[in-house]
Design a protein around this motif. Structure first.
Motif, PDB file in Angstrom:
ATOM      1  N   GLY A 301      -8.782  98.274 -10.656  1.00 43.67           N
ATOM      2  CA  GLY A 301      -8.712  99.147  -9.490  1.00 43.67           C
ATOM      3  C   GLY A 301     -10.083  99.303  -8.856  1.00 43.67           C
ATOM      4  N   ASP A 302     -10.109  99.909  -7.696  1.00 42.21           N
ATOM      5  CA  ASP A 302     -11.368 100.025  -6.957  1.00 42.21           C
ATOM      6  C   ASP A 302     -12.438 100.775  -7.744  1.00 42.21           C
ATOM      7  OD1 ASP A 302     -10.242  98.648  -4.903  1.00 42.21           O
ATOM      8  OD2 ASP A 302      -9.754 100.422  -3.698  1.00 42.21           O
ATOM      9  N   ASP A 303     -12.056 101.882  -8.394  1.00 38.56           N
ATOM     10  CA  ASP A 303     -13.047 102.676  -9.126  1.00 38.56           C
ATOM     11  C   ASP A 303     -13.630 101.895 -10.296  1.00 38.56           C
ATOM     12  OD1 ASP A 303     -12.654 104.735  -7.393  1.00 38.56           O
ATOM     13  OD2 ASP A 303     -11.291 105.856  -8.707  1.00 38.56           O
ATOM     14  N   ASP A 304     -12.762 101.207 -11.053  1.00 37.57           N
ATOM     15  CA  ASP A 304     -13.240 100.426 -12.195  1.00 37.57           C
ATOM     16  C   ASP A 304     -14.083  99.243 -11.734  1.00 37.57           C
ATOM     17  OD1 ASP A 304     -12.075 102.064 -14.058  1.00 37.57           O
ATOM     18  OD2 ASP A 304     -10.228 100.902 -14.202  1.00 37.57           O
ATOM     19  N   ALA A 305     -13.651  98.589 -10.665  1.00 34.97           N
ATOM     20  CA  ALA A 305     -14.411  97.457 -10.152  1.00 34.97           C
ATOM     21  C   ALA A 305     -15.793  97.899  -9.679  1.00 34.97           C
ATOM     22  CB  ALA A 305     -13.645  96.792  -9.013  1.00 34.97           C
ATOM     23  N   ALA A 306     -15.884  99.097  -9.124  1.00 37.24           N
ATOM     24  CA  ALA A 306     -17.173  99.620  -8.680  1.00 37.24           C
ATOM     25  C   ALA A 306     -18.111  99.834  -9.859  1.00 37.24           C
ATOM     26  CB  ALA A 306     -16.972 100.926  -7.917  1.00 37.24           C
ATOM     27  N   ARG A 307     -17.557 100.218 -11.000  1.00 37.55           N
ATOM     28  CA  ARG A 307     -18.386 100.415 -12.192  1.00 37.55           C
ATOM     29  C   ARG A 307     -19.067  99.110 -12.606  1.00 37.55           C
ATOM     30  NH1 ARG A 307     -16.066 102.336 -18.108  1.00 37.55           N
ATOM     31  NH2 ARG A 307     -18.089 102.529 -19.171  1.00 37.55           N
ATOM     32  N   CYS A 308     -18.372  97.975 -12.453  1.00 38.41           N
ATOM     33  CA  CYS A 308     -18.951  96.676 -12.796  1.00 38.41           C
ATOM     34  C   CYS A 308     -20.162  96.369 -11.923  1.00 38.41           C
ATOM     35  CB  CYS A 308     -17.915  95.568 -12.625  1.00 38.41           C
ATOM     36  SG  CYS A 308     -16.486  95.706 -13.723  1.00 38.41           S
ATOM     37  N   VAL A 309     -20.128  96.823 -10.678  1.00 33.99           N
ATOM     38  CA  VAL A 309     -21.213  96.551  -9.734  1.00 33.99           C
ATOM     39  C   VAL A 309     -22.387  97.502  -9.958  1.00 33.99           C
ATOM     40  CG1 VAL A 309     -21.841  96.429  -7.292  1.00 33.99           C
ATOM     41  CG2 VAL A 309     -19.562  95.695  -8.044  1.00 33.99           C
ATOM     42  N   GLU A 310     -22.099  98.696 -10.427  1.00 36.19           N
ATOM     43  CA  GLU A 310     -23.119  99.738 -10.483  1.00 36.19           C
ATOM     44  C   GLU A 310     -23.800  99.862 -11.838  1.00 36.19           C
ATOM     45  OE1 GLU A 310     -20.806 103.083  -9.421  1.00 36.19           O
ATOM     46  OE2 GLU A 310     -20.598 102.508  -7.310  1.00 36.19           O
ATOM     47  N   ALA A 311     -23.093  99.575 -12.932  1.00 35.69           N
ATOM     48  CA  ALA A 311     -23.632  99.839 -14.275  1.00 35.69           C
ATOM     49  C   ALA A 311     -23.678  98.560 -15.100  1.00 35.69           C
ATOM     50  CB  ALA A 311     -22.778 100.891 -14.986  1.00 35.69           C
ATOM     51  N   ASP A 312     -24.834  98.311 -15.731  1.00 32.73           N
ATOM     52  CA  ASP A 312     -25.005  97.145 -16.588  1.00 32.73           C
ATOM     53  C   ASP A 312     -24.492  97.476 -17.986  1.00 32.73           C
ATOM     54  OD1 ASP A 312     -25.761  94.755 -17.662  1.00 32.73           O
ATOM     55  OD2 ASP A 312     -27.897  95.215 -17.756  1.00 32.73           O
ATOM     56  N   PRO A 313     -23.447  96.806 -18.471  1.00 30.22           N
ATOM     57  CA  PRO A 313     -22.896  97.145 -19.796  1.00 30.22           C
ATOM     58  C   PRO A 313     -23.825  96.685 -20.912  1.00 30.22           C
ATOM     59  CG  PRO A 313     -21.792  95.212 -18.916  1.00 30.22           C
ATOM     60  CD  PRO A 313     -22.696  95.698 -17.835  1.00 30.22           C
ATOM     61  N   ALA A 314     -23.974  97.527 -21.920  1.00 33.41           N
ATOM     62  CA  ALA A 314     -24.794  97.173 -23.078  1.00 33.41           C
ATOM     63  C   ALA A 314     -23.995  96.291 -24.028  1.00 33.41           C
ATOM     64  CB  ALA A 314     -25.255  98.435 -23.793  1.00 33.41           C
ATOM     65  N   LEU A 315     -24.704  95.498 -24.820  1.00 36.34           N
ATOM     66  CA  LEU A 315     -24.054  94.665 -25.831  1.00 36.34           C
ATOM     67  C   LEU A 315     -23.826  95.522 -27.076  1.00 36.34           C
ATOM     68  CD1 LEU A 315     -23.241  91.642 -26.490  1.00 36.34           C
ATOM     69  CD2 LEU A 315     -25.460  91.503 -27.631  1.00 36.34           C
ATOM     70  N   VAL A 316     -22.615  96.051 -27.209  1.00 33.45           N
ATOM     71  CA  VAL A 316     -22.308  96.949 -28.318  1.00 33.45           C
ATOM     72  C   VAL A 316     -20.944  96.601 -28.893  1.00 33.45           C
ATOM     73  CG1 VAL A 316     -23.677  98.882 -27.430  1.00 33.45           C
ATOM     74  CG2 VAL A 316     -21.279  98.658 -26.758  1.00 33.45           C
ATOM     75  N   GLU A 317     -20.726  97.019 -30.138  1.00 34.64           N
ATOM     76  CA  GLU A 317     -19.413  96.888 -30.737  1.00 34.64           C
ATOM     77  C   GLU A 317     -18.534  97.995 -30.194  1.00 34.64           C
ATOM     78  OE1 GLU A 317     -17.889  95.472 -35.011  1.00 34.64           O
ATOM     79  OE2 GLU A 317     -18.956  97.376 -35.032  1.00 34.64           O
ATOM     80  N   ARG A 318     -17.283  97.666 -29.912  1.00 30.21           N
ATOM     81  CA  ARG A 318     -16.370  98.643 -29.332  1.00 30.21           C
ATOM     82  C   ARG A 318     -15.128  98.779 -30.198  1.00 30.21           C
ATOM     83  NH1 ARG A 318     -17.899  99.691 -24.067  1.00 30.21           N
ATOM     84  NH2 ARG A 318     -19.489  98.285 -23.277  1.00 30.21           N
TER      85      ARG A 318
END
Length: 343
Positions: A301-318
């Motif tokens: 969705g638009d909100d989740d897709a915006a998160r990909c553009v705005e925040a760099d994900p850390a390399l972590v175990e999930r």
């Protein structure tokens, strides 16, 4: 309970940036972020394969780790000793590199015997039995000492040249070999023999390998763990079967999807195609560096897709719900994606 042994090689937040200069005065106007914050541990006796597209920073990472290139930031610890002042003579004895192109890394004016003996001469080792030891090394890598000791590189095939390079790397009895695309320049018919040699040497000598490659089939044959690299960063890191059979990061999925497969017609083509080329490493995208080419983002969705553009994900175990976990196990799979595993 016995505490786990310290890793042979520990890399933390390693960066290698190359300045971009322009104008008559050559002022710095930017930087190519070839390696940008990479961390990993390498246990004694294991093989870690670093895979990714050409230009992702794999070879620069290898050269920076072993001191052939100067890091911009970050640290390397080898067998408990930080390499703060760069690679010293002791480190260079214990860490050797096998290069990609056997046709350009051997001195055409030197015989095979002199090439393999060169590290021994530099370190003033085994002067009393050097020739006999070199012949033994040639035999170890599958060459005939009687035929090849006095031969010149132009008299050898590509596979034989690479075996000479491996013999030279073994001369000082190292603990760690950095293998930079060790079979990519070889004919398919001789690759299997060189890979089998590397496996046998590891088993016999307890060697540790850092393998740089773009070939997933090579990874499957020799690696214990896999690190997937994109635009200077690791996006996924974990055990061989976990990463290759159950990829979590969208880039890993796309990379594995591009591997040729034998398909039964009329099955539909379900491969994931990466659009375009990787972005310019001197001007990487904001947020997740993979987001401009990501097939997963297209379904968000638009909100989740915006998160990909705005925040760099850390390399972590999930965990299964996609939330970060603090208790990252050394052998656990880590992923740099906001939405994998899927929530």
């Amino acid at each position: 309970m016995t505490e786990p042994a310290d890793p042979l090689l520990s890399v933390r937040d390693l960066k290698r940036h190359y300045p971009v200069r322009s104008g008559i005065l050559g002022r710095k106007t930017g930087a190519v972020q070839a390696v940008d914050g990479v961390s990993f541990d390498l246990e004694a006796g294991e093989t870690l394969a670093v895979v990714g597209e050409s230009g992702c920073g794999k070879s620069t990472l290898a050269e920076t780790v072993i001191g052939l290139d100067e890091p911009t930031a970050g640290g390397v610890v080898f067998d408990g000793e930080p390499l703060d002042g760069g690679a010293d003579k002791s480190f260079r004895r214990r860490v050797q590199m096998v290069f990609q192109d056997p046709f350009s890394t051997l001195n055409e004016r030197m015989t095979v015997g002199r090439i393999v003996a060169e590290p021994l001469v530099i370190h003033d080792e085994r002067a009393e039995d050097r020739a006999a030891y070199v012949r033994e090394l040639l035999e170890t890598v599958g060459l005939d000492p009687n035929r090849h000791y006095d031969a010149f590189p132009h008299e050898l095939s590509g596979g034989q040249r690479q075996r000479v390079g491996i013999a030279r790397a073994l001369a000082l009895e190292p603990d760690l070999l950095v293998l930079d695309e060790p079979v990519s320049a070889l004919d398919v018919s001789v690759r299997a023999g060189v890979l089998e040699l590397l496996r046998d040497l590891q088993a016999e000598r307890g060697l540790t390998y850092l393998l740089i490659t773009h070939d997933v089939s090579v990874v499957r044959q020799v690696a214990d763990r896999v690190a997937v690299m994109y635009l200077g960063e690791f996006v996924e890191l974990g055990g061989l079967e976990t990463v290759l059979d159950e990829p979590a990061h969208p880039y890993t999925e796309a990379l594995l999807s591009s591997v040729p497969r034998v398909r039964a017609d009329p099955e539909p083509d379900d491969r994931i195609r990466l659009p375009g080329s990787p972005p310019d490493p001197s001007d990487p995208p904001t947020g997740c560096r993979f987001h401009p080419r990501c097939h997963l983002r297209e379904r968000l969705g638009d909100d989740d897709a915006a998160r990909c553009v705005e925040a760099d994900p850390a390399l972590v175990e999930r965990d299964a719900g996609g939330d970060p976990r603090a208790d990252v196990d050394r052998d656990g799979r880590t992923v740099a994606c906001h939405f994998r595993p899927d929530q």
